[in-house]
Design an enzyme around this catalytic site. Structure first.
Site, PDB file in Angstrom:
ATOM      1  N   ASP A 120       0.561  78.235  57.030  1.00  0.00           N
ATOM      2  CA  ASP A 120      -0.509  77.333  56.587  1.00  0.00           C
ATOM      3  C   ASP A 120      -0.320  76.001  57.297  1.00  0.00           C
ATOM      4  OD1 ASP A 120      -2.007  78.720  54.401  1.00  0.00           O
ATOM      5  OD2 ASP A 120      -0.023  78.828  53.505  1.00  0.00           O
ATOM      6  N   ARG A 128       3.206  73.554  56.656  1.00  0.00           N
ATOM      7  CA  ARG A 128       4.572  74.074  56.521  1.00  0.00           C
ATOM      8  C   ARG A 128       5.533  73.513  57.567  1.00  0.00           C
ATOM      9  NH1 ARG A 128       3.341  75.428  51.554  1.00  0.00           N
ATOM     10  NH2 ARG A 128       1.796  77.095  51.425  1.00  0.00           N
ATOM     11  N   ARG A 188      -8.274  68.869  50.963  1.00  0.00           N
ATOM     12  CA  ARG A 188      -8.165  70.018  51.864  1.00  0.00           C
ATOM     13  C   ARG A 188      -9.477  70.393  52.554  1.00  0.00           C
ATOM     14  NH1 ARG A 188      -5.194  74.817  48.805  1.00  0.00           N
ATOM     15  NH2 ARG A 188      -5.163  75.682  50.928  1.00  0.00           N
ATOM     16  N   LYS A 218     -10.943  80.192  55.939  1.00  0.00           N
ATOM     17  CA  LYS A 218     -10.703  80.466  54.515  1.00  0.00           C
ATOM     18  C   LYS A 218     -11.411  79.418  53.655  1.00  0.00           C
ATOM     19  CE  LYS A 218      -6.282  77.943  54.389  1.00  0.00           C
ATOM     20  NZ  LYS A 218      -4.820  78.026  54.236  1.00  0.00           N
ATOM     21  N   HIS A 219     -11.666  79.694  52.371  1.00  0.00           N
ATOM     22  CA  HIS A 219     -11.405  80.877  51.567  1.00  0.00           C
ATOM     23  C   HIS A 219     -12.766  81.459  51.185  1.00  0.00           C
ATOM     24  CE1 HIS A 219      -8.183  77.895  50.888  1.00  0.00           C
ATOM     25  NE2 HIS A 219      -7.360  78.916  50.826  1.00  0.00           N
ATOM     26  N   HIS A 230      -4.420  79.893  41.491  1.00  0.00           N
ATOM     27  CA  HIS A 230      -3.011  80.191  41.218  1.00  0.00           C
ATOM     28  C   HIS A 230      -2.794  80.422  39.727  1.00  0.00           C
ATOM     29  CE1 HIS A 230      -2.557  77.973  45.067  1.00  0.00           C
ATOM     30  NE2 HIS A 230      -1.542  78.803  45.252  1.00  0.00           N
ATOM     31  N   ASP A 301      -6.501  86.385  50.085  1.00  0.00           N
ATOM     32  CA  ASP A 301      -5.620  85.296  49.682  1.00  0.00           C
ATOM     33  C   ASP A 301      -4.454  85.955  48.946  1.00  0.00           C
ATOM     34  OD1 ASP A 301      -4.610  82.774  49.199  1.00  0.00           O
ATOM     35  OD2 ASP A 301      -6.424  81.999  48.282  1.00  0.00           O
TER      36      ASP A 301
END
Length: 381
Positions: A120, A128, A188, A218-219, A230, A301
């Site tokens: 990511d 990351r 984001r 995405k998404h 999540h 995902d």
């Protein structure tokens, strides 16, 4: 979305419990199969001379996309030996040796078919490898840039990723910036305006392509209005609204030839069943395939998220099987050892619950992309 660091390893799930878990969701899945647009192209036929000798487990492994922590990428060697389709880097704290570590992971893969290594790399709070390469500003900041600056940044950053043996970026984010919603709270998204989002999405796709790195838009069908998947189920506007707004940047990415698309765990009236997220919905994934054409790889995902486990009443291996049956090519999860998931997908192929022809078609898409990325040998009939 993969915002959380990898969860604990999923426990093994016997064939009987897998079947029961899938059966629990089949009434909803069956309801999905209603008027969907026909694909723009017919699926490619299986290539018997290439895949006929592949056992069910070898096919299953190529459909699985697991994770390693950035602090311990060497853990991926075990997964590469299993023949998994891909490995995503999660969390922060990557060391300067990560390129060497990932080279060792790739070398461990059997028969010269190496896994995708993904990360990511959106910028801002979701990046990351910021400590190994350099920090990127958030998508919201990038949204004020020119398209040429975004493209140049993507090309430069992608070239540095490529040197570290990262072949796939889980990005760019094509979701709309909806104030007060989950994605917006993390900066984001590029913009609330679909056309502006699409401009920067295409710039990232083309910049990464110039660096020989594969982008993943995405998404889908658009996470902008949703809550955090999540933690539980999430809903977005109806298909009629999504077509006019949220799907527009994705369509621009498809026109630009984006090689992968990530499907969110999002429920939408007219697109998915009331109790089914898009990642598990045959209707939604059939619709998506009709928009992308036959060669684009569809990845879920993370199936470790509550929106596809707790909210639907499925354990991870059963969720992976259901996503692949519905039309995904790669089942992604952030849960450690992929063994139980490979077991479940293998059993589904052997029993016919996941038709072998369908599994082969997905593996062929994956192999085609791997060959373009230099991760698999050329096919020799």
């Amino acid at each position: 979305m993969l915002l959380a660091v990898a969860l604990g390893a999923a426990g093994a799930l016997g064939c009987a419990s897998q079947g029961a878990a899938e059966a629990a969701g089949e009434s909803d899945a069956a309801a999905d199969v209603v008027s969907s647009p026909a694909p723009t192209t017919s699926p490619s036929p299986p290539a018997p001379s290439e895949l006929a000798s592949w056992g069910a487990r070898r096919l299953a492994a190529q459909l699985v996309f697991c994770s390693v922590p950035a602090t311990n990428p060497e853990a991926g060697r075990k997964f590469a030996k299993m023949g998994v389709g891909g490995i995503v880097i999660l969390g922060g704290g990557a060391r300067s040796s990560i390129g060497t570590d990932l080279a060792a992971v790739l070398k461990a893969a059997p028969r010269g078919i190496r896994p995708f290594i993904a990360s990511d790399e959106e910028g801002g709070q979701v990046q990351r490898l910021r400590d190994v390469i350099y920090p990127l500003p958030s998508a919201r900041v990038q949204g004020a840039w020119s398209a040429s600056k975004t493209k140049a940044t993507a090309k430069d950053y992608g070239a540095r990723l490529r040197k570290l043996h990262v072949s796939v970026v889980f990005g760019p984010v094509a979701d709309l910036d909806v104030p007060g919603r989950y994605m917006s709270s993390l900066d984001r998204c590029f913009s609330r305006k679909p056309a502006a989002v699409g401009t920067h999405v295409v710039a990232w796709v083309t910049g990464l392509r110039a660096a020989r790195v594969l982008a993943t838009v995405k998404h889908w069908p658009g996470h902008g209005w949703a809550t955090d998947t999540h933690s539980g189920a999430a809903r977005v506007p109806s298909l009629s609204v999504l077509r006019r707004q949220d799907m527009v940047p994705f369509e621009q990415a498809f026109d630009a030839g984006v090689p992968l698309v990530m499907v969110g765990h999002l429920r939408s009236k007219g697109l998915t069943g009331d109790e089914t997220p898009a990642s598990l919905s045959r209707r939604a994934l059939t619709y998506l395939r009709g928009r992308t054409g036959d060669k684009t790889v569809i990845i879920t995902d993370s199936l470790s998220m509550a929106a596809t486990t707790k909210a639907v009443g499925l354990k991870l291996p059963a969720a992976a099987v259901r996503a692949l049956k519905a039309g995904a090519d790669l089942a992604l999860f952030a849960s450690g050892d992929p063994g139980p998931v490979i077991d479940a997908v293998t059993a589904a192929i052997r029993s016919g619950r996941l038709p072998r022809a369908q599994a082969e078609a997905s593996v062929l898409r994956v192999l085609e992309l791997k060959r373009k990325a230099g991760l698999a040998p050329a096919y020799q009939p």
